[in-house]
Design a protein around this motif. Structure first.
Motif, PDB file in Angstrom:
ATOM      1  N   HIS A 178      10.260  91.981  35.285  1.00 57.74           N
ATOM      2  CA  HIS A 178      11.543  92.582  34.927  1.00 57.74           C
ATOM      3  C   HIS A 178      12.315  91.715  33.924  1.00 57.74           C
ATOM      4  CE1 HIS A 178      11.999  95.599  38.515  1.00 57.74           C
ATOM      5  NE2 HIS A 178      10.983  95.872  37.727  1.00 57.74           N
ATOM      6  N   GLY A 179      13.651  91.717  34.041  1.00 51.75           N
ATOM      7  CA  GLY A 179      14.471  90.979  33.095  1.00 51.75           C
ATOM      8  C   GLY A 179      14.322  89.477  33.182  1.00 51.75           C
ATOM      9  N   TRP A 180      13.816  88.971  34.305  1.00 56.66           N
ATOM     10  CA  TRP A 180      13.578  87.531  34.420  1.00 56.66           C
ATOM     11  C   TRP A 180      12.558  87.090  33.371  1.00 56.66           C
ATOM     12  CZ3 TRP A 180      16.163  84.793  38.352  1.00 56.66           C
ATOM     13  CH2 TRP A 180      16.743  85.574  39.369  1.00 56.66           C
TER      14      TRP A 180
ATOM     15  N   SER B 122      17.887  93.251  35.495  1.00 55.76           N
ATOM     16  CA  SER B 122      18.742  92.504  34.578  1.00 55.76           C
ATOM     17  C   SER B 122      18.096  91.194  34.100  1.00 55.76           C
ATOM     18  CB  SER B 122      20.074  92.185  35.268  1.00 55.76           C
ATOM     19  OG  SER B 122      20.872  91.357  34.447  1.00 55.76           O
ATOM     20  N   GLY B 123      18.393  90.836  32.862  1.00 50.93           N
ATOM     21  CA  GLY B 123      18.003  89.537  32.354  1.00 50.93           C
ATOM     22  C   GLY B 123      19.042  88.460  32.598  1.00 50.93           C
TER      23      GLY B 123
ATOM     24  N   LEU C  85      15.396  94.973  29.477  1.00 51.18           N
ATOM     25  CA  LEU C  85      14.960  93.893  30.373  1.00 51.18           C
ATOM     26  C   LEU C  85      15.195  92.505  29.771  1.00 51.18           C
ATOM     27  CD1 LEU C  85      11.604  95.334  31.829  1.00 51.18           C
ATOM     28  CD2 LEU C  85      13.959  95.716  32.573  1.00 51.18           C
ATOM     29  N   GLY C  86      16.413  92.299  29.278  1.00 51.24           N
ATOM     30  CA  GLY C  86      16.783  90.975  28.781  1.00 51.24           C
ATOM     31  C   GLY C  86      16.294  90.668  27.388  1.00 51.24           C
ATOM     32  N   LEU C  87      15.654  91.619  26.742  1.00 55.93           N
ATOM     33  CA  LEU C  87      15.118  91.425  25.397  1.00 55.93           C
ATOM     34  C   LEU C  87      16.049  92.042  24.354  1.00 55.93           C
ATOM     35  CD1 LEU C  87      11.602  92.268  26.630  1.00 55.93           C
ATOM     36  CD2 LEU C  87      12.016  90.192  25.283  1.00 55.93           C
ATOM     37  N   GLU C  88      15.837  91.665  23.095  1.00 52.19           N
ATOM     38  CA  GLU C  88      16.593  92.240  21.988  1.00 52.19           C
ATOM     39  C   GLU C  88      15.617  92.909  21.030  1.00 52.19           C
ATOM     40  OE1 GLU C  88      19.815  92.477  21.683  1.00 52.19           O
ATOM     41  OE2 GLU C  88      20.234  91.345  23.511  1.00 52.19           O
ATOM     42  N   PHE C  89      15.734  94.226  20.893  1.00 45.28           N
ATOM     43  CA  PHE C  89      14.802  94.982  20.056  1.00 45.28           C
ATOM     44  C   PHE C  89      15.411  95.488  18.760  1.00 45.28           C
ATOM     45  CE2 PHE C  89      12.788  95.813  24.329  1.00 45.28           C
ATOM     46  CZ  PHE C  89      11.652  95.075  24.079  1.00 45.28           C
ATOM     47  N   GLY C  90      16.752  95.374  18.624  1.00 44.11           N
ATOM     48  CA  GLY C  90      17.370  95.940  17.435  1.00 44.11           C
ATOM     49  C   GLY C  90      17.021  97.419  17.330  1.00 44.11           C
ATOM     50  N   ASP C  91      16.580  97.839  16.133  1.00 41.94           N
ATOM     51  CA  ASP C  91      16.173  99.238  15.963  1.00 41.94           C
ATOM     52  C   ASP C  91      14.668  99.366  15.779  1.00 41.94           C
ATOM     53  OD1 ASP C  91      15.876  98.126  13.461  1.00 41.94           O
ATOM     54  OD2 ASP C  91      17.182  99.557  12.419  1.00 41.94           O
TER      55      ASP C  91
END
Length: 262
Positions: free
Chosen positions: A199-201, A173-174, A48-54
């Motif tokens: 959501h991604g917003w 989507s983001g 959802l538009g975020l970055e979590f890596g691992d």
């Protein structure tokens, strides 16, 4: 029966359960667990538009956060059937969101509202925008001519949405929020002080460093993980598309009253 006016806390709790906005929700357990697994496996559709890596690569860690923040069952062996959202957690999150809205109103901040779930939550956001505008906030007007691979980024009733084929579009989507924030920066306009979305917003705004609060269903864990990490200020757990969008009216009334915006 519909609740007229602003419900008490107890009335809202009962209403959320009766309409299945919370309590025994329609989203099945197997769908929840499938989405938690896909997020943990790196499927970006569920980020959802975020970055979590691992950081969330173990689906059991995702389940633990969802049990804590949304109230789903914490039993890893419960694989099928009914799952839940705790109405107490929904109302507590609404109260936290109200505190951030109160701050926005007191500072007459710039606020952007957006939804990827227009069939359920559009009027929740519209009413919030109207209340904030009446309190002196600036509701951010998005730049013209924005588009993503899914469709056009529009603003309808002060709420940013995705339009596709002359229809308001459901999206996780983001990219639409990213398009708005990038265009504002390109035009030399200030970014919002606050984004109220879902959501991604909501996820994309938080990832961009903008204060963001949002709503999320129990099969959309990303925003809850972002709140746990501090990327989002508040995530309200709820079923984001129940039978009638009017069912959300008492919730919206409670939120705005708690924020001092009623």
């Amino acid at each position: 029966m519909p609740i007229s006016g602003t419900p008490s806390r107890a009335e809202l709790l009962a209403h959320l359960a009766a309409t299945r906005i919370a309590g025994e929700v329609a989203t099945p357990r197997e769908n929840n667990l499938s989405h938690y697994r896909k997020l943990a496996n790196g499927d970006r559709h569920y980020w959802l538009g975020l970055e979590f890596g691992d950081r969330w690569s173990d689906e059991q860690d995702v389940l633990a956060v969802m049990a804590e923040r949304a109230g789903v069952s914490d039993d890893a062996e419960h694989r099928y059937g009914q799952d839940t959202i705790d109405p107490e957690l929904t109302v507590a999150a609404l109260e936290r969101m109200a505190g951030r809205l109160r701050k926005a109103a007191a500072g007459r901040q710039r606020v952007l509202l957006a939804t990827g779930h227009p069939g359920g939550l559009l009027d929740v956001h519209r009413a919030t925008a109207a209340a904030l505008r009446a309190a002196g906030c600036e509701i951010v007007v998005i730049p013209d001519g924005l588009a993503t691979d899914e469709g056009y980024v529009m603003q309808f009733a002060d709420v940013a949405v995705l339009e596709h084929g002359a229809t308001l579009w459901h999206t996780h989507s983001g990219e639409p929020m990213k398009a708005i924030l990038t265009a504002l920066e390109r035009e030399g306009r200030p970014l919002p002080d606050l984004v109220v979305a879902d959501h991604g917003w909501a996820g994309s705004a938080g990832q961009h460093g903008v204060d963001s609060v949002g709503y999320a269903d129990c099969n959309d864990p990303a925003l809850f993980l972002a709140e746990a990490e501090g990327t989002l200020q508040v995530t309200v757990p709820l079923d984001d598309h129940v039978v009638s969008p009017r069912h959300y009216d008492p919730m919206t009334a409670y939120l705005l009253a708690e924020a001092g915006l009623a």
